[in-house]
Design a protein around this motif. Structure first.
Motif, short mmCIF file in Angstrom:
data_model
loop_
_atom_site.label_atom_id
_atom_site.label_comp_id
_atom_site.label_asym_id
_atom_site.label_seq_id
_atom_site.Cartn_x
_atom_site.Cartn_y
_atom_site.Cartn_z
N PHE A 1 -18.55 8.70 -3.74
CA PHE A 1 -17.29 8.22 -3.78
C PHE A 1 -17.10 6.99 -3.67
CE2 PHE A 1 -16.85 12.86 -3.63
CZ PHE A 1 -15.97 13.50 -4.58
N VAL A 2 -15.96 6.33 -3.73
CA VAL A 2 -15.65 5.28 -3.31
C VAL A 2 -14.18 5.13 -3.03
CG1 VAL A 2 -15.18 4.29 -5.77
CG2 VAL A 2 -15.66 2.92 -3.95
N TYR A 3 -13.61 4.27 -2.01
CA TYR A 3 -12.23 4.02 -1.73
C TYR A 3 -11.72 2.84 -2.21
CZ TYR A 3 -13.43 7.74 1.58
OH TYR A 3 -13.62 8.92 2.32
N LEU A 4 -10.83 2.87 -2.88
CA LEU A 4 -10.04 1.75 -3.40
C LEU A 4 -8.62 1.31 -2.81
CD1 LEU A 4 -10.71 2.54 -7.10
CD2 LEU A 4 -11.83 0.59 -5.82
N ALA A 5 -8.40 0.16 -1.91
CA ALA A 5 -7.26 0.01 -1.34
C ALA A 5 -6.26 -0.67 -2.37
CB ALA A 5 -7.39 -1.20 -0.07
N VAL A 6 -4.86 -0.06 -2.48
CA VAL A 6 -3.91 -0.23 -3.74
C VAL A 6 -3.11 -1.36 -3.12
CG1 VAL A 6 -2.46 0.60 -5.16
CG2 VAL A 6 -4.28 1.92 -4.58
N PRO A 7 -2.84 -2.51 -3.79
CA PRO A 7 -2.14 -3.56 -3.26
C PRO A 7 -0.67 -3.13 -3.55
CG PRO A 7 -3.12 -4.30 -5.34
CD PRO A 7 -3.93 -3.18 -4.74
N PRO A 8 0.61 -3.40 -3.05
CA PRO A 8 1.73 -3.00 -3.40
C PRO A 8 2.10 -3.20 -4.87
CG PRO A 8 1.95 -4.22 -1.15
CD PRO A 8 0.59 -4.48 -2.01
N GLU A 9 1.81 -4.22 -5.20
CA GLU A 9 2.09 -4.52 -6.84
C GLU A 9 1.61 -3.47 -7.87
OE1 GLU A 9 -1.20 -7.47 -5.87
OE2 GLU A 9 0.84 -6.90 -4.92
N LEU A 10 0.39 -2.82 -7.67
CA LEU A 10 -0.09 -1.89 -8.36
C LEU A 10 -0.09 -0.50 -8.17
CD1 LEU A 10 -3.87 -3.39 -8.87
CD2 LEU A 10 -1.86 -3.46 -10.36
N LEU A 11 0.94 -0.27 -7.00
CA LEU A 11 0.98 1.20 -6.51
C LEU A 11 1.89 1.89 -7.54
CD1 LEU A 11 0.51 3.24 -4.30
CD2 LEU A 11 2.79 2.33 -3.18
N PRO A 12 3.18 1.34 -7.98
CA PRO A 12 3.63 2.32 -9.18
C PRO A 12 3.04 2.80 -10.39
CG PRO A 12 4.92 0.37 -8.45
CD PRO A 12 3.78 0.15 -7.81
N ILE A 13 1.97 1.74 -10.62
CA ILE A 13 1.01 2.31 -11.75
C ILE A 13 0.24 3.37 -11.49
CG2 ILE A 13 -0.32 1.57 -13.72
CD1 ILE A 13 0.99 -1.62 -13.14
N VAL A 14 -0.45 3.04 -10.45
CA VAL A 14 -1.37 4.04 -9.86
C VAL A 14 -0.88 5.41 -9.44
CG1 VAL A 14 -2.87 4.71 -7.99
CG2 VAL A 14 -3.03 2.19 -8.70
N GLU A 15 0.38 5.34 -9.18
CA GLU A 15 1.16 6.57 -8.85
C GLU A 15 1.38 7.60 -10.27
OE1 GLU A 15 3.86 5.83 -4.98
OE2 GLU A 15 4.77 5.21 -7.13
#
Length: 133
Positions: free
Chosen positions: A86-100
C-alpha cells in the motif's frame, strides 16, 4: 450423452468487454517497486514519475498518524503489483472534491512528491498528491 431432443450443449462464452477508458492499455508501471521505495527513502520531497495505483479509500488522519497533519485527508491506495503493498497519498484541498467522487478500486494515474519513504505506523510510503489523471 446426447440430449433427448437432439440438442447440442455448448459452454456459454461471455462477450468481450471493451477496455475501461481510464485504465492503461500498456503494462502498468508501479511507482512503488523496490527501486522507488529505495529512492523514496533516499530523496524525500522529490517528485516521482507518474504511475498507476488502485484507489482503495479516502481517509482522514487522526493524531496518531504522525506523517500527516491531524484532520488531513489522504488516500489509501494499492500498487498494481500486490508485492509492492500500500501507499498513502496526502490530498491537497483543491483535489479533494474530485477524489471524493472516485469509486473504490478505481485505477488512477498519479503524479506525486515523496513526503516520507516509510510511514511511522505501517512502513508504507507517504506521498503528496500533485495530480491524477
Amino acid at each position: 450423452m446426447p440430449s433427448p431432443l437432439g440438442l447440442v450443449h455448448r459452454p456459454l462464452e461471455a462477450p468481450a468487454r471493451p477496455p475501461h477508458p481510464r485504465r492503461p492499455q500498456e503494462p502498468r508501471r508501479s511507482v512503488f517497486g523496490s527501486e522507488a521505495r529505495r529512492r523514496a527513502c533516499t530523496f524525500p520531497r522529490k517528485a516521482i514519475p507518474s504511475g498507476w495505483v488502485q484507489f482503495v479509500s479516502l481517509e482522514t488522519a487522526e493524531a496518531v498518524r504522525t506523517d500527516f497533519y491531524e484532520g488531513e485527508p489522504f488516500i489509501l491506495a494499492r500498487a498494481p503489483d500486490p508485492s509492492d503493498g500500500f501507499v498513502y497519498l496526502a490530498v491537497p484541498p483543491e483535489l479533494l472534491p474530485i477524489v471524493e467522487e472516485l469509486p473504490p478500486l478505481e485505477m488512477i494515474e498519479i503524479l506525486a512528491r515523496v513526503r516520507t519513504g516509510r510511514s511511522a505506523i505501517m512502513g508504507a510510503p507517504v506521498l503528496d498528491l500533485l495530480a491524477f489523471y
